[in-house]
Design a protein around this motif. Structure first.
Motif, PDB file in Angstrom:
ATOM      1  N   MET A   1      50.794  46.000  -5.690  1.00  0.00           N
ATOM      2  CA  MET A   1      50.570  47.347  -5.136  1.00  0.00           C
ATOM      3  C   MET A   1      49.393  47.997  -5.851  1.00  0.00           C
ATOM      4  N   LYS A   2      48.282  48.172  -5.156  1.00  0.00           N
ATOM      5  CA  LYS A   2      47.115  48.772  -5.774  1.00  0.00           C
ATOM      6  C   LYS A   2      46.753  50.059  -5.057  1.00  0.00           C
ATOM      7  N   HIS A   3      46.271  51.012  -5.823  1.00  0.00           N
ATOM      8  CA  HIS A   3      45.913  52.316  -5.284  1.00  0.00           C
ATOM      9  C   HIS A   3      44.407  52.513  -5.370  1.00  0.00           C
ATOM     10  N   ILE A   4      43.831  52.951  -4.267  1.00  0.00           N
ATOM     11  CA  ILE A   4      42.394  53.188  -4.187  1.00  0.00           C
ATOM     12  C   ILE A   4      42.175  54.632  -3.771  1.00  0.00           C
ATOM     13  N   SER A   5      41.307  55.332  -4.482  1.00  0.00           N
ATOM     14  CA  SER A   5      40.942  56.687  -4.064  1.00  0.00           C
ATOM     15  C   SER A   5      39.495  56.696  -3.584  1.00  0.00           C
TER      16      SER A   5
ATOM     17  N   PRO B   1      47.739  56.331 -11.098  1.00  0.00           N
ATOM     18  CA  PRO B   1      48.348  55.346 -12.000  1.00  0.00           C
ATOM     19  C   PRO B   1      47.280  54.479 -12.670  1.00  0.00           C
ATOM     20  N   PRO B   2      47.540  54.033 -13.892  1.00  0.00           N
ATOM     21  CA  PRO B   2      46.645  53.061 -14.526  1.00  0.00           C
ATOM     22  C   PRO B   2      46.419  51.882 -13.587  1.00  0.00           C
ATOM     23  N   GLY B   3      45.193  51.387 -13.570  1.00  0.00           N
ATOM     24  CA  GLY B   3      44.860  50.289 -12.671  1.00  0.00           C
ATOM     25  C   GLY B   3      44.308  50.754 -11.337  1.00  0.00           C
ATOM     26  N   SER B   4      44.347  52.063 -11.087  1.00  0.00           N
ATOM     27  CA  SER B   4      43.800  52.573  -9.827  1.00  0.00           C
ATOM     28  C   SER B   4      42.292  52.338  -9.763  1.00  0.00           C
ATOM     29  N   ILE B   5      41.802  52.276  -8.541  1.00  0.00           N
ATOM     30  CA  ILE B   5      40.387  52.008  -8.290  1.00  0.00           C
ATOM     31  C   ILE B   5      39.822  53.197  -7.524  1.00  0.00           C
ATOM     32  N   HIS B   6      38.752  53.770  -8.034  1.00  0.00           N
ATOM     33  CA  HIS B   6      38.215  55.005  -7.464  1.00  0.00           C
ATOM     34  C   HIS B   6      36.813  54.754  -6.908  1.00  0.00           C
ATOM     35  N   ILE B   7      36.669  54.930  -5.608  1.00  0.00           N
ATOM     36  CA  ILE B   7      35.365  54.785  -4.956  1.00  0.00           C
ATOM     37  C   ILE B   7      34.703  56.156  -4.888  1.00  0.00           C
ATOM     38  N   VAL B   8      33.441  56.212  -5.260  1.00  0.00           N
ATOM     39  CA  VAL B   8      32.696  57.469  -5.207  1.00  0.00           C
ATOM     40  C   VAL B   8      31.419  57.241  -4.407  1.00  0.00           C
ATOM     41  N   VAL B   9      31.237  58.054  -3.359  1.00  0.00           N
ATOM     42  CA  VAL B   9      30.027  57.933  -2.549  1.00  0.00           C
ATOM     43  C   VAL B   9      29.344  59.292  -2.486  1.00  0.00           C
ATOM     44  N   VAL B  10      28.628  59.592  -3.539  1.00  0.00           N
ATOM     45  CA  VAL B  10      27.718  60.740  -3.573  1.00  0.00           C
ATOM     46  C   VAL B  10      26.420  60.104  -4.015  1.00  0.00           C
ATOM     47  N   ASP B  11      25.548  59.841  -3.060  1.00  0.00           N
ATOM     48  CA  ASP B  11      24.617  58.729  -3.226  1.00  0.00           C
ATOM     49  C   ASP B  11      23.271  59.024  -2.588  1.00  0.00           C
TER      50      ASP B  11
ATOM     51  N   ALA C   1      35.691  47.461  -4.220  1.00  0.00           N
ATOM     52  CA  ALA C   1      36.972  48.048  -4.623  1.00  0.00           C
ATOM     53  C   ALA C   1      38.131  47.212  -4.094  1.00  0.00           C
ATOM     54  N   ALA C   2      38.003  46.747  -2.863  1.00  0.00           N
ATOM     55  CA  ALA C   2      39.089  45.963  -2.274  1.00  0.00           C
ATOM     56  C   ALA C   2      39.237  44.613  -2.973  1.00  0.00           C
ATOM     57  N   HIS C   3      38.130  44.005  -3.360  1.00  0.00           N
ATOM     58  CA  HIS C   3      38.241  42.743  -4.104  1.00  0.00           C
ATOM     59  C   HIS C   3      38.919  42.978  -5.454  1.00  0.00           C
ATOM     60  N   LEU C   4      38.591  44.092  -6.102  1.00  0.00           N
ATOM     61  CA  LEU C   4      39.313  44.442  -7.335  1.00  0.00           C
ATOM     62  C   LEU C   4      40.808  44.579  -7.049  1.00  0.00           C
ATOM     63  N   ALA C   5      41.129  45.289  -5.964  1.00  0.00           N
ATOM     64  CA  ALA C   5      42.540  45.484  -5.619  1.00  0.00           C
ATOM     65  C   ALA C   5      43.217  44.154  -5.317  1.00  0.00           C
ATOM     66  N   ALA C   6      42.445  43.229  -4.756  1.00  0.00           N
ATOM     67  CA  ALA C   6      43.011  41.933  -4.386  1.00  0.00           C
ATOM     68  C   ALA C   6      43.084  40.987  -5.578  1.00  0.00           C
TER      69      ALA C   6
END
Lengths: 262, 262, 262
Positions: C1-5, C57-67, C137-142
């Motif tokens: 179970m991985k969480h992505i923001s 939660p620890p292990g969460s992956i945060h995508i930031v698109v201000v680019d 991010a998805a590869h990290l989650a996978a």
């Protein structure tokens, strides 16, 4: 598998609330119901919730953050209402739900969630949505019984949720919701409360100085630009302009009187 | 694990749709694609969907509620297009997707979802997004075969999805999408349709009275404030102002002609 | 179970990013943190992230698109900062997070995600949020280790994240965030940096020509319409009008000086 909904007046969703929820209940499915309750408008929220929450599965947990008294003595509460759970401020925002439960003889149990061990660590006193309501909801989702989360109360705050009055020749109601974006106006006259011999085609709805003939089933029965009354998404009579905005046309306010003539 | 997307013109997400979905398919993963399709703009939605839906996993189910004819005789439909499923009104909103499938020889099957046993109990006739499309999508997610949900049709409604015309010296296209918030303008001239010897540096794009030199790959190739043409996120040529708004500058309308000179 | 923001300046969520994520990591739980970062405002995003991401939660992956530099030479990066992962442009947007990690002796590892085999097929060069950051991010989650996704770098871009200066009699800080919708103003003076004998009741906050007496814990301590200073949701001192808008009253800009007198 637990489902959590979030309703706020923040204008947009708030990531940290989901973060807190997932930190406690990692597999909770979370949905925003609506983030654009008019700021601090408890009355709007009370009605709006009744339009939305019952569509969720039994056992769902609904967080509500319309909370002008955050950080004051107003209590944080968790409530079981029928088969659903609710977490938010004890400021009357659940009043319409209590009323519906009582009409339907559904169980109501309300708890003052005053045990800090079920809160997030408090970094401030002004965001109970993140620091109290979200963790309480997540503990519920994770299986903590509601009675563990605080002490039961019976003096919950309620606000008036005006019901329409029905008589032989008509009904007196009022405007309970306005939707500037969509342009619709919702009244508190519900179709299930109408007389058995009610004739939608012959009825008239008066709102302000305007009288509208007939209550429609669909927008498609009228022409573009026409001001109509019809049965809205939750069964209440609403006022709308086909492909337009009754809100812009009539500029109603919450509480404006409407009268339905049978 | 099933994925459901939602695209509407409601202005924001609608909680009750997720409630209905989760009541039928509790573990469906649900995402909003976009809630701000211009109200009732079927043409915009038709193009927009094509920019978004194919990024989802095969087997995904896409609900579309851009539905000016809700409650009238227009049919609710479920369609398999390629490896994706779509649920919404039969008003032409899927036209661009049908067209793409036919170009690529993907399968298309369309069903009139006319079995009330797969609907939610109807409380109104004006919110098929919640009462018909969401439960149909959820039943698909829960494993009901699409052919169980209604009867197959072959006379689906289509709207024109204007394709650009390419000749020896240029291409005639038109504006298909405008984004007031981001400020960009999308044309229907796609880079994969350009001649093999197309020279991005020498090409000119005419829009209204304005001629833009060159088609860029990135915003970074130009100066802040400069009006440029470039290859947009979906491969179509778009018009933009670097760090600004081409929409504010040109005030284009959908259907405005553009001409690309090779 | 991985969480992505997901945090962006797009104005609303973008469905295709979720589509790409779910195509690679079908069971990732995805939440928008905020989609309304002021366009291309790296400074705002840098501070805002620090208010939100640590609640996940620890292990969460945060995508930031201000680019603003998308498609130019600026590098796409993935970073481990403490127990969280971050994916976005190397333009300084993670500067506040690096700073916090260094203060707390958390690990920092940063990788230039330059392996196209972990990207989506590129259809354009202007939407790395969808085409590079989401798949990374998805590869990290996978389960792909971060060091597989690119080569480690040590020359990451940083922007100044101004810290308040504290002395015997007061603190010099500045406005770091303004919220036009909610009406609040956030300074960079954090309560944990105040002297042990700090007296909230006696302190004064100067902003522009205005002096505010006392730092409150809650809105409820003051009257409707009153301009107050209080400890905000992340522990920073903020300026607000009870049931109103300090933003409308003071029209501050990012970087405006504030002075706290003990």
């Amino acid at each position: 598998m637990k489902h959590i909904s979030i309703t706020t007046d923040f204008g947009s969703g708030v990531g940290s609330m989901r973060g807190v929820i997932w930190s406690i209940a990692p597999d909770a499915m979370v949905a925003d119901i609506f983030s654009q309750i008019p700021p601090q408008d408890i009355n709007f929220a009370a009605w709006y919730l009744d339009h939305e929450v019952w569509y969720f599965p039994p056992g769902s947990i609904h967080i509500v953050v319309v909370d002008p008294g955050v950080g004051t003595a107003r209590r944080p509460i968790a409530a079981q209402i029928g088969e659903h759970f609710f977490v938010g401020p004890d400021n009357g925002v659940f009043s319409k739900l209590y009323q519906k439960a009582e009409k339907n003889n559904w169980p109501i149990r309300i708890f003052h969630t005053n045990k800090p061990e079920y809160w997030w660590q408090l970094e401030s006193n002004i965001f109970h949505g993140r620091d109290i309501f979200s963790p309480i909801a997540a503990h519920l989702a994770a299986g903590v019984p509601i009675e563990e989360l605080g002490e039961e109360i019976h003096d919950e705050i309620r606000i008036p949720v005006p019901e329409a009055a029905f008589n032989e020749t008509g009904a007196d109601g009022e405007v309970i919701l306005v939707y500037p974006y969509l342009g619709n106006i919702t009244t508190n006259i519900h179709r299930t409360d109408l007389p058995d011999d009610f004739d939608s085609g012959k009825a008239k709805l008066q709102i302000g100085e305007t009288t509208i003939n007939g209550i429609r089933e669909t927008f498609g029965e009228a022409q573009a630009g026409e001001l109509i009354a019809l049965y809205g998404t939750a069964g209440y009579i609403i006022v709308a302009v086909v492909n337009g905005s009754a809100y812009e046309l009539l500029k109603p306010e919450i509480g404006d009187k409407v009268h339905l003539i049978y």
